[in-house]
Write an enzyme that holds these catalytic residues in place. Structure first.
Site, PDB file in Angstrom:
ATOM      1  N   GLY A  97       8.517 -15.209  -4.167  1.00 42.45           N
ATOM      2  CA  GLY A  97       7.071 -15.025  -4.196  1.00 42.45           C
ATOM      3  C   GLY A  97       6.292 -15.842  -3.195  1.00 42.45           C
ATOM      4  N   GLU A 101      15.019 -16.693  -4.958  1.00 36.67           N
ATOM      5  CA  GLU A 101      15.178 -15.307  -4.528  1.00 36.67           C
ATOM      6  C   GLU A 101      14.096 -14.891  -3.525  1.00 36.67           C
ATOM      7  OE1 GLU A 101      16.963 -13.615  -8.772  1.00 36.67           O
ATOM      8  OE2 GLU A 101      14.892 -13.190  -8.185  1.00 36.67           O
ATOM      9  N   PRO A 102      14.066 -15.503  -2.339  1.00 32.22           N
ATOM     10  CA  PRO A 102      13.077 -15.087  -1.343  1.00 32.22           C
ATOM     11  C   PRO A 102      13.409 -13.711  -0.774  1.00 32.22           C
ATOM     12  CG  PRO A 102      14.608 -16.654  -0.386  1.00 32.22           C
ATOM     13  CD  PRO A 102      14.958 -16.560  -1.840  1.00 32.22           C
ATOM     14  N   ARG A 157      10.320 -11.185   0.725  1.00 34.40           N
ATOM     15  CA  ARG A 157       9.232 -11.017   1.694  1.00 34.40           C
ATOM     16  C   ARG A 157       9.174 -12.184   2.674  1.00 34.40           C
ATOM     17  NH1 ARG A 157       4.248  -8.550   0.256  1.00 34.40           N
ATOM     18  NH2 ARG A 157       4.856  -8.940  -1.922  1.00 34.40           N
ATOM     19  N   ARG A 208       1.504   0.253   1.075  1.00 29.19           N
ATOM     20  CA  ARG A 208       0.951  -0.976   0.510  1.00 29.19           C
ATOM     21  C   ARG A 208      -0.580  -1.031   0.562  1.00 29.19           C
ATOM     22  NH1 ARG A 208       1.396  -5.332   2.489  1.00 29.19           N
ATOM     23  NH2 ARG A 208       1.447  -6.599   0.583  1.00 29.19           N
ATOM     24  N   CYS A 255      -2.607  13.981   3.805  1.00 32.88           N
ATOM     25  CA  CYS A 255      -3.810  14.615   3.259  1.00 32.88           C
ATOM     26  C   CYS A 255      -4.325  13.841   2.046  1.00 32.88           C
ATOM     27  CB  CYS A 255      -3.516  16.067   2.895  1.00 32.88           C
ATOM     28  SG  CYS A 255      -3.339  17.121   4.336  1.00 32.88           S
ATOM     29  N   TYR A 301       8.828  -4.311   2.175  1.00 37.74           N
ATOM     30  CA  TYR A 301       8.216  -3.280   1.330  1.00 37.74           C
ATOM     31  C   TYR A 301       7.541  -2.156   2.108  1.00 37.74           C
ATOM     32  CZ  TYR A 301       9.178  -6.923  -2.011  1.00 37.74           C
ATOM     33  OH  TYR A 301       9.811  -7.879  -2.742  1.00 37.74           O
TER      34      TYR A 301
END
Length: 438
Positions: free
Chosen positions: A248, A290-291, A293, A330, A361, A391
């Site tokens: 995180g 747990e990295p 990102r 995102r 669209c 992501y």
């Protein structure tokens, strides 16, 4: 311009990533195009390993592969000494398919299928991080069928609030993840595992959320860990061996983001756990992080081609690109903001506010809103959107039957294809026309 590691501007005014001209990359591989700086990725892996070795000599860095899971990425991360955190059968299969030692792989997720649990048990992975009572029963069932045991960790929901978008907070009480601590679910889960013939109570886990810039919530997490571990010891006579602190850690999407060095978080976790364990006379556990990102996010850049400019007088200028929510969801999901440049005109002043729109669209199909671009921006120019390593490819889709883009690795002037661009034939290859429609 606030360029990332490995970026520069060449004599032609083009953005260069790890020695590769982005305009040339767009020409060679087409756009949209995901570009990953391999050297930057490896440097991030090394920094996490070095920080963990400094404060937790036996600690584990488990790459949260949901951020970006491809064979090439997993090979790179594994070669840097990291383990692999998976949350689905597909992620687990990919890790196993490239020869990663199962003892370096863990599986978690809030709704595991029997097939996923079976794959984990059959291959003897490091551990399963359990997320619900039905899952515990299913793990027991699978282990009995296979006559194999498995180490299990418990994912906690300790009611920690972090200052982040509500969609990426994962440790509050009203959340789909984990066992509640306050309501007694977590200790009940520990008792079930402890009484099982097939499951061994290995550790406790908690991931508190994403894009966290303040390290203090991790200190609170440590307190919850030690409190729960002491409760397990007191009531069940079992000492928890591992604390998995999740990930995180925030990254830089725009100049408004001020991420701290990875070591700041790991140092605080070490200080907090050392003090708390000493106070409660609890042996220092193995610590895992747990990295995801924070390892791959800033290493990624997405290239687009401008398809047109639409001026709405006194309201807004839209830049139509050849990508959209099918390669970057995102912005629509989280109101994400990005730094963007005209990669083909880096020497021109970026002073005109332009909103980069996708080709789907949907009115909400935007890459980013009101970002500075050159006044001369026009059709066929190349755009570069930074910090798209995490992501973006992972959440890509075929919405409007668009193709998921290719992904290339760049390193010291060389580029290598890591994921092929989907063809229209590929998109439709699983379609079946029933006999009565032929």
């Amino acid at each position: 311009m606030n360029l990332h590691y490995g970026m520069k501007i060449n004599e032609d005014g083009h953005l260069v990533i790890s020695g590769c001209d982005t305009v040339e990359l767009a020409r060679q591989y087409g756009t949209p195009l995901y570009v990953i700086d391999e050297d930057y990725l490896r440097q991030n892996c090394k920094k996490f390993k070095e920080a963990m070795n400094k404060y937790f000599p036996n600690g584990r860095v488990m790459y949260a592969s949901k951020a970006l899971n491809t064979k090439a990425i997993l090979k790179i991360v594994n070669s840097e000494g990291l383990g692999i955190d998976t949350v689905s059968g597909g992620e687990l299969y990919t890790a196993l398919s490239v020869g990663i030692d199962p003892k370096k792989i863990e599986l978690h997720g809030n709704s595991k299928t029997k097939e996923e649990i079976k794959m984990a048990v059959e291959n003897g992975i490091y551990c399963i991080i359990a997320d619900g009572f039905d899952e515990l029963a299913l793990i027991d069932e699978v282990c009995e069928e296979l006559n194999k045991s498995i180490d299990v960790s418990i994912r906690l929901r300790p009611n920690i609030d972090v200052h982040a978008h509500h969609a990426v907070q994962t440790a509050k009480m009203d959340c789909k993840f984990g066992f509640g601590v306050i309501d007694g679910q977590a200790i009940k889960a520990a008792e079930i595992i402890n009484n099982s013939k097939w499951m061994s109570l290995h550790g406790i886990h908690c991931h508190i959320g994403s894009q966290i810039f303040n390290e203090e919530p991790f200190s609170e997490l440590c307190r919850h860990f030690v409190d729960f571990a002491c409760e397990v010891r007191e009531k069940l006579g079992v000492e928890i061996k591992e604390f998995n602190c999740g990930g995180g850690y925030g990254v830089r999407y725009t100049d408004a983001d001020e991420p701290k060095p990875f070591e700041v978080f790991i140092k605080l976790i070490s200080q907090s756990l050392t003090l708390l364990c000493k106070e409660r006379n609890f042996p220092m556990p193995l610590v895992s992080i747990e990295p995801g990102r924070s390892i791959v996010g800033e290493t990624g850049t997405t290239l687009y081609t401008v398809n047109g400019i639409k001026e709405i007088t006194d309201i807004r200028t839209y830049c139509m690109c050849d990508g959209g929510m099918f390669d970057n969801i995102r912005t629509a999901l989280y109101e994400a903001k990005y730094t963007a440049y005209c990669a083909s005109k880096m020497n021109e002043k970026h002073e005109k506010l332009v909103s980069i729109a996708g080709k789907c669209c949907e009115s909400g199909d935007m890459i980013t809103w009101d970002t500075p671009m050159p006044k001369s921006l026009k059709r066929k120019d190349i755009l570069a959107v930074l910090t798209t390593g995490a992501y973006n490819y992972s959440m890509a889709s075929n919405y409007n039957r668009n193709s998921v883009p290719a992904l290339v690795l760049v390193n010291k002037g060389k580029s290598s294809l890591a994921v092929k661009r989907q063809s229209y034939e590929y998109i439709s290859m699983n379609d079946v026309v029933p006999e009565y429609l032929k």
